[in-house]
Scaffold this active site. Structure first.
Site, short mmCIF file in Angstrom:
data_model
loop_
_atom_site.label_atom_id
_atom_site.label_comp_id
_atom_site.label_asym_id
_atom_site.label_seq_id
_atom_site.Cartn_x
_atom_site.Cartn_y
_atom_site.Cartn_z
N ARG A 210 110.22 12.34 71.94
CA ARG A 210 109.17 12.99 73.33
C ARG A 210 110.12 11.86 74.53
O ARG A 210 110.19 12.67 75.54
CB ARG A 210 107.96 12.43 73.29
CG ARG A 210 107.23 13.39 72.22
CD ARG A 210 105.75 13.44 72.36
NE ARG A 210 105.32 12.32 71.63
CZ ARG A 210 104.62 12.30 70.11
NH1 ARG A 210 104.67 13.53 69.60
NH2 ARG A 210 104.43 11.18 69.72
N PHE A 226 105.27 24.88 69.90
CA PHE A 226 104.18 24.06 69.04
C PHE A 226 103.81 22.73 69.68
O PHE A 226 104.00 21.66 69.06
CB PHE A 226 105.26 23.91 67.67
CG PHE A 226 105.73 25.06 67.19
CD1 PHE A 226 105.06 25.94 66.26
CD2 PHE A 226 106.92 25.36 67.28
CE1 PHE A 226 105.16 27.08 65.84
CE2 PHE A 226 107.58 26.72 66.75
CZ PHE A 226 106.82 27.47 66.02
N ASP A 248 100.74 26.71 71.78
CA ASP A 248 100.34 26.36 70.57
C ASP A 248 99.28 27.64 70.17
O ASP A 248 98.39 28.15 71.01
CB ASP A 248 99.63 25.04 70.61
CG ASP A 248 99.63 24.48 68.87
OD1 ASP A 248 100.66 23.63 68.79
OD2 ASP A 248 98.83 24.94 68.39
N SER A 249 99.13 27.52 68.82
CA SER A 249 98.13 28.51 68.32
C SER A 249 96.67 27.85 68.28
O SER A 249 95.66 28.66 68.08
CB SER A 249 98.60 29.30 66.97
OG SER A 249 98.76 28.15 66.12
N ASP A 299 109.28 22.48 67.92
CA ASP A 299 108.79 21.62 67.01
C ASP A 299 107.62 22.16 65.87
O ASP A 299 106.60 21.69 66.02
CB ASP A 299 108.16 20.44 67.75
CG ASP A 299 107.69 19.33 66.74
OD1 ASP A 299 108.41 19.05 65.79
OD2 ASP A 299 106.95 18.26 67.09
N CYS A 339 110.41 19.46 59.77
CA CYS A 339 109.70 18.54 59.06
C CYS A 339 109.56 18.93 57.61
O CYS A 339 108.72 18.33 56.95
CB CYS A 339 108.38 17.96 59.58
SG CYS A 339 107.25 19.43 59.92
N1 SAH Z 1 105.13 18.87 69.27
C1 SAH Z 1 103.87 18.15 68.71
C2 SAH Z 1 103.47 18.34 67.25
C3 SAH Z 1 103.61 19.71 66.68
S1 SAH Z 1 102.83 19.89 65.17
C4 SAH Z 1 103.80 16.80 69.54
O1 SAH Z 1 104.66 16.11 69.81
O2 SAH Z 1 102.57 16.25 69.14
C5 SAH Z 1 103.11 21.70 64.88
C6 SAH Z 1 101.99 22.51 66.01
O3 SAH Z 1 102.18 23.97 65.54
C7 SAH Z 1 100.68 22.31 65.57
O4 SAH Z 1 99.82 21.94 66.67
C8 SAH Z 1 100.01 23.83 65.14
O5 SAH Z 1 98.81 24.14 65.52
C9 SAH Z 1 101.14 24.71 65.88
N2 SAH Z 1 101.24 25.94 65.06
C10 SAH Z 1 101.60 26.23 63.90
N3 SAH Z 1 101.71 27.59 63.78
C11 SAH Z 1 102.10 27.97 64.92
C12 SAH Z 1 102.21 29.46 65.40
N4 SAH Z 1 102.60 30.25 64.88
N5 SAH Z 1 102.46 29.45 66.80
C13 SAH Z 1 101.93 28.56 67.83
N6 SAH Z 1 101.68 27.29 67.18
C14 SAH Z 1 101.82 27.00 66.12
#
Ligand code: SAH
Length: 394
Positions: A210, A226, A248-249, A299, A339
């Site tokens: 980040r 995400f 994000d979803s 991510d 991950c």
């Molecule tokens: N980048 C973030 C962590 C991401 S974790 C950070 O630095 O804190 C992964 C995220 O993807 C979660 O918040 C989850 O809600 C989201 N997610 C999972 N599937 C998804 C999709 N199909 N579309 C959008 N978001 C999604």
């Protein structure tokens, strides 16, 4: 104490100090052991090799606490291991002064099934194995003693507990929760919802990535896919990003993201747009509109929890990275992560290279992105959850 007798030849991985003993390696158990009890691991010839936590329901039938068979595994042993983990973090210069630090990273710290994250005055603990579950009191006492923190909150609600025959356990293990819990990460205040956030509340493993995003962001139009509670986007705002769309979803994650913006009045919130949407759909939408960006972060959650899911996951990674490259302006940067334990570093790089080739862009690696130093990968345990990514510039 019961003895776990290995099949002939199956002591090899124990001799190499791998802490997992799979069901297929176990010849028999001599004596009685309940889930989580410590057993003495012996090779087929009867030589003692390790002390391990017995987990009869799991394919990982035992997890080693110590390869020193003279060592007894008791309350004091667990507390010493916890204190040693905490001390290792204290010796890393990148972690000095951080409010949010992973204190214990499971097998890599010699504490299989134990995760502990510190957020200011609160430690969140997640126990995922029968052995860890059995030593809850010692782990909590060890954390309080080693950190001086007033509060320990348990978030043992991960699905992997089912594989060990354990149900969910959540709630206060020590002290009280503050009304509002925030940490400052690289100068940005972030709220951590330890009760209902994902995992332990915050993805600490991406801290340095980040920071790098913030350093690359100045003057760019950015897309953060995400985004969870907005960590990458807020660092980018701090770094002078021109605009950032975050997707994000999860509605609750975006509510926290909005509060995070409010916790940082020094940032120009008008440059940020937040969307609750499916990333795959949103990326296709941008493509249809002919929309382009200078910096894209991908991510995603784990697409491949184990090697068995690798093929389907590889297609999903290819899919989003194809779209990622398509949406980049010339000179643009794609910061892309996985991950998934089931997708190794080499395979991930191949997928990304394949995506760039299919789009017809020449991409160079600008930076290899690794997990934060408080999330070490065990020398003998590469299977553990880890994270890697690539920053590619076209
Ligand atoms: N980048 C973030 C962590 C991401 S974790 C950070 O630095 O804190 C992964 C995220 O993807 C979660 O918040 C989850 O809600 C989201 N997610 C999972 N599937 C998804 C999709 N199909 N579309 C959008 N978001 C999604």
């Amino acid at each position: 104490m019961a003895d776990l007798i290995l099949k002939p030849g199956k002591e090899r991985s124990v001799l190499r100090r791998h802490p997992w003993i799979f069901a297929g390696s176990v010849d028999r158990l001599e004596g009685r052991a309940r889930p989580g009890d410590t057993v003495l691991v012996k090779d087929a010839g009867g030589t003692a090799q390790a002390r391990a936590a017995w987990s009869p329901e799991s394919q990982i039938r035992a997890r080693v606490w110590t390869f020193d068979v003279e060592q007894s595994v008791d309350h004091a042993f667990i507390k010493r291991a916890v204190a040693a983990s905490v001390a290792r973090r204290a010796s890393h210069p990148w972690l000095a002064g951080q409010d949010g630090v992973r204190l214990i990273h499971g097998e890599s710290d010699g504490l299989p099934g134990v995760i502990a994250d510190r957020f200011g005055p609160v430690v969140v603990v997640q126990l995922t194995s029968a052995g860890a579950d059995k030593w809850r009191d010692a782990i909590v006492a060890g954390l309080v003693q080693a950190t001086g923190c007033s509060t320990v909150y348990e978030r043992s609600d991960s699905d992997v507990r089912k594989l060990e025959g354990l149900g969910p356990v959540t709630g206060l293990a020590h002290g009280e929760l503050p009304e509002l819990l925030t940490i400052v990460e690289n100068g940005v205040r972030m709220e951590v919802d330890v009760v209902s956030g994902h995992k332990t509340g915050f993805y600490l493993d991406q801290r340095e990535n980040r920071l790098l995003t913030g350093q690359l962001a100045a003057g760019r139009d950015m897309l953060n896919c995400f985004c969870y509670t907005g960590g990458f986007s807020l660092q980018a705002l701090a770094g002078g990003v021109k605009s950032v769309i975050s997707i994000d979803s999860s509605g609750p994650a975006l509510v926290t993201a909005a509060r995070n913006v409010a916790h940082n009045p020094q940032l120009d919130a008008s440059r940020a747009e937040w969307r609750e949407d499916d990333v795959f759909q949103a990326l296709r939408g941008f493509k249809a509109e002919g929309r382009k960006f200078d910096l894209i972060v991908l991510d995603p959650p784990k697409f491949a929890p184990s090697a068995a899911h690798a093929e389907r996951a590889a297609r999903a990674y290819k899919d989003i990275n194809l779209l990622g490259f398509r949406l980049l302006n010339p000179g643009g940067i794609l910061m892309t992560y996985s991950c998934s334990g089931g997708i190794g570093q080499e395979l991930f790089q191949k997928i990304i290279a394949g995506a760039a080739a299919d789009v017809g862009v020449e991409a160079r690696i600008l930076h290899r992105l690794s997990a934060a130093p408080d999330h070490p990968i065990g020398l003998a345990v590469p299977e553990g959850e880890y994270l890697k990514g690539l920053a590619c510039q076209i």
